[in-house]
Write a protein that holds these residues in place. Structure first.
Motif, PDB file in Angstrom:
ATOM      1  N   LEU A   1       0.824  -1.213   0.000  1.00 58.62           N
ATOM      2  CA  LEU A   1       0.000   0.000   0.000  1.00 58.62           C
ATOM      3  C   LEU A   1       0.853   1.255   0.000  1.00 58.62           C
ATOM      4  CD1 LEU A   1      -2.983  -0.802   2.409  1.00 58.62           C
ATOM      5  CD2 LEU A   1      -3.127  -0.049   0.038  1.00 58.62           C
TER       6      LEU A   1
ATOM      7  N   PHE B   1      -9.308  -0.369  -2.674  1.00 58.19           N
ATOM      8  CA  PHE B   1      -8.205   0.381  -3.254  1.00 58.19           C
ATOM      9  C   PHE B   1      -8.671   1.737  -3.772  1.00 58.19           C
ATOM     10  CE2 PHE B   1      -4.763  -2.530  -2.895  1.00 58.19           C
ATOM     11  CZ  PHE B   1      -3.634  -1.833  -3.268  1.00 58.19           C
TER      12      PHE B   1
ATOM     13  N   HIS C   1      -8.969   3.887  -0.707  1.00 61.10           N
ATOM     14  CA  HIS C   1      -7.627   4.265  -0.256  1.00 61.10           C
ATOM     15  C   HIS C   1      -7.044   5.374  -1.138  1.00 61.10           C
ATOM     16  CE1 HIS C   1      -7.162   1.552   2.973  1.00 61.10           C
ATOM     17  NE2 HIS C   1      -6.937   0.445   2.281  1.00 61.10           N
TER      18      HIS C   1
ATOM     19  N   ASN D   1      -5.719  -3.764   4.053  1.00 65.16           N
ATOM     20  CA  ASN D   1      -6.857  -3.686   3.142  1.00 65.16           C
ATOM     21  C   ASN D   1      -8.150  -4.221   3.747  1.00 65.16           C
ATOM     22  OD1 ASN D   1      -5.835  -2.450   0.807  1.00 65.16           O
ATOM     23  ND2 ASN D   1      -4.866  -4.339   0.136  1.00 65.16           N
TER      24      ASN D   1
END
Length: 234
Positions: free
Chosen positions: A21, A39, A42, A129
């Motif tokens: 990440l 994702f 994020h 995650n």
């Protein structure tokens, strides 16, 4: 609770998805086939909040933004955990006259049990995650319990499940529990029409998430990817 999670946050990225990440977010990556919506979240959160950590290098800034989202997810998990504890207390109290007295005992105990599990470390700034999918799984459980006692529509656990699967495809293994809720809906004559409506809403939510992911990664299909995860698990 947010301050607790943030002040005592993890100070490393040695485990899990931390290192990938912190490398990929500054490079602009916003898609992963197994955690497509996670994702994207994020990436969006990194874009919005990386300026708060401008004094750090890009990898440390990425770590800090994911840690911040982790603590915020923890702050959202806490009231859900309290509501789950209240649902458990309600299920243990068939006599409404005893509800308030037993709730004063059962709710805090179950709440503390839920917060004493190992998964809670995800909310202490853990660069991972699975934080968001754990939060949405808790929301799905709460919505499911409320539906089973007739306090909410089937659409709520349905949409929560679609979001959980979008956040992490392993949550597709919760689908059999949703089918049980659907069976409960069709077993009751008064609920059948609402069950059909809520299934349509759930399907639209799944299609919307799949379309969003296809706009990020052309050719990606959420249903096909989830099916492959099931085959891999088996």
């Amino acid at each position: 609770f947010f301050l607790l999670f943030w002040c005592f946050r993890e100070g490393h990225t040695l485990l899990g998805d931390g290192s990938p990440l912190t490398r990929s977010l500054p490079m602009g990556q916003r898609f992963h086939p197994y955690q497509p919506l996670t994702f994207l979240v994020h990436h969006g959160f990194y874009t919005l909040t990386s300026g708060l950590f401008a004094a750090l290098d890009s990898r440390e800034a990425a770590r800090a933004t994911v840690a911040l989202s982790s603590a915020l997810a923890g702050a959202l998990f806490v009231p859900i955990a309290w509501a789950l504890a209240a649902e458990v207390a309600r299920a243990l109290t068939p006599d409404p006259a005893e509800t308030s007295a037993q709730s004063r005992v059962v709710v805090p105990i179950v709440f503390l049990i839920l917060l004493a599990q190992g998964y809670v470390q995800l909310y202490f700034g853990y660069v991972e995650n699975y934080t968001l999918s754990a939060l949405m799984t808790a929301a799905y459980l709460l919505a499911s319990l409320r539906y089973l006692r007739g306090a909410s529509p089937l659409a709520l656990p349905g949409v929560a499940l679609m979001l959980a699967i979008g956040l992490d495809l392993s949550c597709v293994l919760l689908a059999p529990t949703f089918l049980l809720r659907v069976g409960v809906g069709f077993a009751s004559r008064g609920r059948r029409r609402r069950t059909v409506r809520d299934l349509a809403i759930t399907g639209l939510a799944g299609m919307g998430i799949s379309a969003l992911m296809a706009s990020v990664e052309p050719g990606y299909g959420l249903a096909v990817a989830a099916y492959r995860v099931i085959l891999q698990a088996l």
